[in-house]
Design a protein around this motif. Structure first.
Motif, PDB file in Angstrom:
ATOM      1  N   HIS A  94       0.818  -1.214   0.000  1.00 20.52           N
ATOM      2  CA  HIS A  94       0.000   0.000   0.000  1.00 20.52           C
ATOM      3  C   HIS A  94       0.848   1.260   0.000  1.00 20.52           C
ATOM      4  N   ASN A  95       2.102   1.178   0.484  1.00 24.69           N
ATOM      5  CA  ASN A  95       2.970   2.361   0.484  1.00 24.69           C
ATOM      6  C   ASN A  95       4.144   2.202  -0.467  1.00 24.69           C
ATOM      7  N   HIS A  96       3.926   1.474  -1.546  1.00 21.96           N
ATOM      8  CA  HIS A  96       5.003   1.245  -2.490  1.00 21.96           C
ATOM      9  C   HIS A  96       4.841   2.124  -3.736  1.00 21.96           C
ATOM     10  N   ALA A  97       5.709   1.887  -4.717  1.00 19.39           N
ATOM     11  CA  ALA A  97       5.875   2.813  -5.838  1.00 19.39           C
ATOM     12  C   ALA A  97       4.704   2.775  -6.813  1.00 19.39           C
ATOM     13  N   ILE A  98       4.407   3.943  -7.360  1.00 20.09           N
ATOM     14  CA  ILE A  98       3.463   4.065  -8.469  1.00 20.09           C
ATOM     15  C   ILE A  98       4.140   4.597  -9.722  1.00 20.09           C
ATOM     16  N   LEU A  99       5.369   5.056  -9.604  1.00 18.11           N
ATOM     17  CA  LEU A  99       6.123   5.603 -10.733  1.00 18.11           C
ATOM     18  C   LEU A  99       7.503   4.939 -10.797  1.00 18.11           C
ATOM     19  N   GLY A 100       7.942   4.611 -11.996  1.00 19.65           N
ATOM     20  CA  GLY A 100       9.311   4.154 -12.198  1.00 19.65           C
ATOM     21  C   GLY A 100       9.644   2.803 -11.623  1.00 19.65           C
ATOM     22  N   ALA A 101       8.664   2.018 -11.215  1.00 19.69           N
ATOM     23  CA  ALA A 101       8.941   0.701 -10.651  1.00 19.69           C
ATOM     24  C   ALA A 101       9.168  -0.312 -11.779  1.00 19.69           C
ATOM     25  N   SER A 102       9.452  -1.548 -11.410  1.00 13.76           N
ATOM     26  CA  SER A 102       9.641  -2.607 -12.404  1.00 13.76           C
ATOM     27  C   SER A 102       9.107  -3.910 -11.835  1.00 13.76           C
ATOM     28  N   ALA A 103       9.157  -4.949 -12.648  1.00 11.81           N
ATOM     29  CA  ALA A 103       8.708  -6.263 -12.192  1.00 11.81           C
ATOM     30  C   ALA A 103       9.651  -6.849 -11.158  1.00 11.81           C
ATOM     31  N   HIS A 104      10.789  -6.170 -10.914  1.00 16.97           N
ATOM     32  CA  HIS A 104      11.792  -6.690  -9.990  1.00 16.97           C
ATOM     33  C   HIS A 104      11.759  -6.010  -8.623  1.00 16.97           C
ATOM     34  N   CYS A 105      11.122  -4.837  -8.534  1.00 17.14           N
ATOM     35  CA  CYS A 105      11.097  -4.114  -7.259  1.00 17.14           C
ATOM     36  C   CYS A 105      10.094  -2.970  -7.332  1.00 17.14           C
ATOM     37  N   VAL A 106       9.303  -2.840  -6.269  1.00 14.24           N
ATOM     38  CA  VAL A 106       8.336  -1.738  -6.198  1.00 14.24           C
ATOM     39  C   VAL A 106       8.526  -0.924  -4.905  1.00 14.24           C
ATOM     40  N   ALA A 107       9.700  -1.040  -4.297  1.00 11.96           N
ATOM     41  CA  ALA A 107       9.974  -0.307  -3.062  1.00 11.96           C
ATOM     42  C   ALA A 107      10.134   1.176  -3.344  1.00 11.96           C
ATOM     43  N   THR A 108       9.966   1.997  -2.309  1.00 13.01           N
ATOM     44  CA  THR A 108      10.150   3.446  -2.430  1.00 13.01           C
ATOM     45  C   THR A 108      11.365   3.902  -1.639  1.00 13.01           C
TER      46      THR A 108
END
Length: 330
Positions: A146-160
């Motif tokens: 719920h607090n992860h990335a909405i821009l510039g993420a990838s299938a390998h990582c969605v951390a902020t």
């Protein structure tokens, strides 16, 4: 905890040499992130090289009227410095929003730039994480995000990225200075953080063993009319679920210059270049601010449980820019 060595250094060349001799060593500033990761077993350095006594604790004017901030300046001293508050108020506000006074007294500017994500999967050794163990997977995509990335993420990582300070520095085109065994170097903050891509474990473009020595803010008159706004899930100190650093120069209801950077929406501070392009030369109105936000957020790819960040960031853009425009009109 794994046993490790400890050495305190008094000169930059000595600090760099120690890491050159031991690639598993780590520089220690305030330790407010590194020590926590050592306790969790995420970081396992063989040696800590304490750099707090290095002569890098000054904030000084540059020849072009900007500011140079030494890497060991504490967050408290940065936020309280009169020239920072006068010329870059959003930076002071971002630092104050970032942590409690006790943590700001310890944390350093250089360390703040290098802090790691607070994704729960990254800090849990029982779970896979491509950032911690490349190739193991990213459970956040199907799990808690719920607090992860909405821009510039990838299938390998969605951390902020967790830093508040870095968001403001991104808006003001900061330059990061560093020292290596081969000599000094400099990176624009826009190039300092690497896109997440398929190598999320590679977070910065710093050469191996490099020591951050300072950050330079070029002169930017627009920065004197700036603001940092942070949204978090509780009133006490917490990491952002969305934040914005904004600066605005308005003349006759026309936007002459604007700076925008977003936090807590990507793996690195997100410079809102498309929104800046849309706004520059146009009207300083709520409708124009909303249209610019929409243009920037058109690239957003939210996950099932963090789509709220899109309207959140849109509302932040409109609210903060409207406040700055109203101040300029007074």
């Amino acid at each position: 905890m794994r046993e490790f060595g400890y050495e305190r250094v008094l000169d930059v060349s000595g600090a760099v040499a120690l890491l050159g001799d031991d690639p598993d060593a780590r520089f220690l500033g305030g330790g407010t992130n590194l020590v926590d990761l050592m306790k969790a077993g995420v970081e396992r350095p063989t040696r800590l090289v304490d750099v707090r006594e290095l002569p890098l604790d000054r904030i000084e004017f540059t020849p072009d009227g900007g500011l140079h901030i030494g890497a060991t300046v504490t967050n408290s001293d940065l936020a309280a410095h009169p020239e920072v508050r006068r010329h870059f108020p959003a930076l002071a506000q971002a630092v104050l929003a970032g942590a409690s006074g006790q943590l700001r007294n310890m944390a350093t500017v250089g360390g703040n730039l290098l802090q790691r994500t607070r994704c729960g999967y990254f800090t849990d050794l029982a779970k896979p994480c491509n950032k911690r163990a490349p190739g193991s997977g990213c459970p956040a995509i199907e799990g808690e995000h719920h607090n992860h990335a909405i821009l510039g993420a990838s299938a390998h990582c969605v951390a902020t990225h967790p830093s508040d300070m870095a968001v403001a520095l991104t808006a003001f085109d900061a330059l990061v200075s560093y020292e290596t065994a081969d000599g000094p170097g400099e990176l624009p903050l826009a190039d300092f953080y690497l896109p997440v891509g398929d190598t999320p474990h590679r977070e910065t473009a710093l050469p191996p063993g490099a020591l951050i020595t300072g950050v330079t803010l070029p002169a930017a008159p627009v920065a004197a009319h700036s603001r940092y706004r942070k949204v978090r899930e509780r009133a006490s100190y917490a990491f952002a679920i969305g934040s914005i650093a904004a600066a605005l120069d308005v003349r006759g209801d026309v936007v002459r210059e604007v700076r925008l950077a977003f936090g807590a929406v990507a793996s690195r501070p997100w410079r809102a270049g498309e929104a800046e392009r849309v706004l520059t030369g146009g009207p300083a109105s709520a409708e124009a601010f909303a249209a610019a936000a929409d243009a920037e957020l058109a690239a957003a790819r939210p996950l099932p449980h963090n789509g709220f960040k899109v309207p959140l960031m849109r509302n932040l853009v409109v609210a903060v820019l409207t406040e700055l425009a109203e101040e300029a009109a007074r």
